[in-house]
Design an enzyme around this catalytic site. Structure first.
Site, mmCIF file in Angstrom:
data_model
loop_
_atom_site.group_PDB
_atom_site.id
_atom_site.type_symbol
_atom_site.label_atom_id
_atom_site.label_comp_id
_atom_site.label_asym_id
_atom_site.label_seq_id
_atom_site.Cartn_x
_atom_site.Cartn_y
_atom_site.Cartn_z
ATOM 1 N N CYS A 24 0.820 -1.216 0.000
ATOM 2 C CA CYS A 24 0.000 0.000 0.000
ATOM 3 C C CYS A 24 0.852 1.263 0.000
ATOM 4 O O CYS A 24 0.441 2.293 -0.541
ATOM 5 C CB CYS A 24 -0.966 0.000 1.183
ATOM 6 S SG CYS A 24 -0.186 -0.278 2.780
ATOM 7 N N HIS A 65 -3.445 1.928 6.815
ATOM 8 C CA HIS A 65 -3.576 1.879 5.361
ATOM 9 C C HIS A 65 -3.327 3.266 4.775
ATOM 10 O O HIS A 65 -3.636 4.286 5.395
ATOM 11 C CB HIS A 65 -4.973 1.377 4.991
ATOM 12 C CG HIS A 65 -5.212 1.308 3.522
ATOM 13 N ND1 HIS A 65 -4.438 0.542 2.673
ATOM 14 C CD2 HIS A 65 -6.137 1.928 2.735
ATOM 15 C CE1 HIS A 65 -4.876 0.684 1.438
ATOM 16 N NE2 HIS A 65 -5.898 1.517 1.458
#
EC number: 3.4.19.12
Length: 462
Positions: free
Chosen positions: A115, A197
């Site tokens: 990510c 995230h």
């Protein structure tokens, strides 16, 4: 899929040709990275993009000069009310048109732990190529993935060994051990119940887009006003997002800005200042020389084609003051450039400390101490101060308690002594009265009438 495979073969062919990529590093898959602006800046350099840096944003209201995009790190919890509320809010702004999606770089995260790289690429590959030099690796990736679906773009990222090697080179040794415990197929930022995230916010064609690799579609937050910058629109969206995502309680989030390399702007400004310094210095020297010789003719005045300053409009004192200001500006910018270079060097030092595996050194060092027979003594010496500190704290606590008890006892004794003193004073006051009563032939404390009555009763009994 075939294009993604082509990307693999091209990159692998170049890697085998140059022997530059340690392919053994990819055996464990992609590793988890920290959220650190220095790490991200060095990662961009490893990607081949040298004119960009990443800065941490501490104040949303503070203006940021020429950002390419923003990267938002937040706590990801799959099953919570705030998450469902965000999904309900963002579902209305999903861009589902395939042609619109293929016209931008939006990649779904299909590779675990990637990510961080996804967030950086979502910003860089959506920038205008005239304003940013992507480098060979990113330029080739952008060309190969043009027109791909989001899923195939995500596969292309995972199948580019240059990106994977650069990504893993900045991971901590703990990330590899954590991956071994959880299994290579588990993604820390996708499949666990609680993790962190990254998502990206970038301006595309006059509209603010949010690109999240865990979402099925990109999100379009709309246009910004004509009189404002795109960062103003981002601030409003971010303020609303923080209130929803964190529930105004959780402060575990991080915001970073992808901006041009500050050293480039400082170097350009220094070049301009030094050019002006040379022009003003030359003009001043010629003006002083002309004053000394008494030559004031218009044809003999210094020629300054690169400056807008008219020599006749300034005196020698004005030029000296201007030259002094230029010297000050040059010194300030030289210091800024030195600070930026030192900061970049510290990024590299921190990266070396972060990625170095100290396990072997620590184990060898402890083994040598044990072999020399000094490990037990060192452990005892280390534990002994802790015991001494604990005993000292206990003694101090006991002493404080005893002092408090003694103080309470003294207060009680003082009160008792005061009461006794008052009683003595009352008795002292009563003694003169009793003495006076005795002189009058009366017994103090007895009533004469009762005495006579008692004598009469005795006589009756007889």
């Amino acid at each position: 899929m075939s294009v993604a495979g082509g990307s693999i073969s091209t990159a692998a062919g170049n890697a085998g040709k140059n022997n530059a990529l340690p392919m053994a590093q990819l055996a464990d898959g992609w590793l988890e990275l920290e959220s650190d602006p220095g790490l991200f800046t060095l990662l961009l350099e490893d990607f081949g993009c040298h004119d960009v840096q990443v800065e941490e944003v501490y104040d949303l209201q503070k203006p940021i000069e020429s950002p390419y995009g923003f990267i938002f790190l937040f706590r990801w919890i799959e099953e919570r009310r705030a998450r469902r509320k965000i999904v309900e809010t963002t579902a209305e702004i999903f861009v589902k048109d395939e042609e619109a999606i293929s016209s931008i770089f939006f990649a779904q995260q299909v590779v675990p732990n990637s990510c961080a790289t996804h967030a950086l690429l979502s910003v860089l590959l959506n920038c205008n190529e005239n304003n940013l030099q992507l480098g060979e690796t990113l330029g080739r990736l952008k060309a190969h993935t043009k027109g791909m679906s989001p899923e195939n773009k995500g596969l292309a990222i995972g199948n580019t060994p240059e990106l994977a090697c650069a990504h893993n080179s900045h991971a901590m040794p703990q990330a590899r051990r954590r991956l071994e415990r959880t299994g290579a197929g588990v993604a820390s930022c996708r499949f666990t119940g609680e993790a962190f995230h990254f998502v990206s916010f970038v301006p595309i064609n006059g509209q603010l887009f949010e690109l999240d690799g865990l979402k099925p579609y990109p999100m379009n937050h709309g246009c910004w006003e004509e009189h404002e910058d795109w960062t103003d629109k981002f601030r409003r969206v971010m303020a609303e997002r923080l209130g929803i995502a964190t529930g105004e309680q959780d402060i575990r989030f991080n915001l970073m800005a992808v901006v041009p390399d500050r050293r480039i702007a400082i170097t350009h400004k220094l070049k301009m200042l030094r050019t002006n310094q040379a022009i003003v210095s030359g003009t001043l020297q010629k003006l002083l020389k002309a004053d000394e010789q008494g030559e004031r003719d218009e044809q003999q005045r210094p020629d300054t084609p690169t400056t807008l300053l008219e020599p006749s409009a300034f005196t020698a004192r004005d030029l000296q003051s201007l030259l002094k200001n230029l010297d000050t500006e040059i010194a300030i910018n030289e210091q800024h450039l030195a600070d930026e270079n030192d900061r970049r060097q510290m990024f590299k030092v921190d990266a070396s400390r972060r990625t170095h595996n100290y396990d072997k050194f620590i184990c060898t060092f402890l083994s040598m101490l044990a072999h020399q027979g000094v490990l037990g003594e060192l452990v005892s010496q280390h534990l002994l101060p802790s015991k001494k500190i604990a005993n000292r704290l206990n003694r101090q606590t006991n002493a404080a308690t005893a002092a408090a008890n003694a103080a309470n006892t003294n207060v009680a004794g003082t009160n008792a002594a005061g009461s006794k003193s008052q009683q003595q004073q009352q008795q002292t006051q009563q003694q003169p009265q009793q003495t006076q009563t005795a002189k009058n032939g009366k017994s103090p404390g007895k009533t004469p009438g009762r005495r006579r009555k008692g004598r009469n009763k005795c006589r009756k009994r007889k």
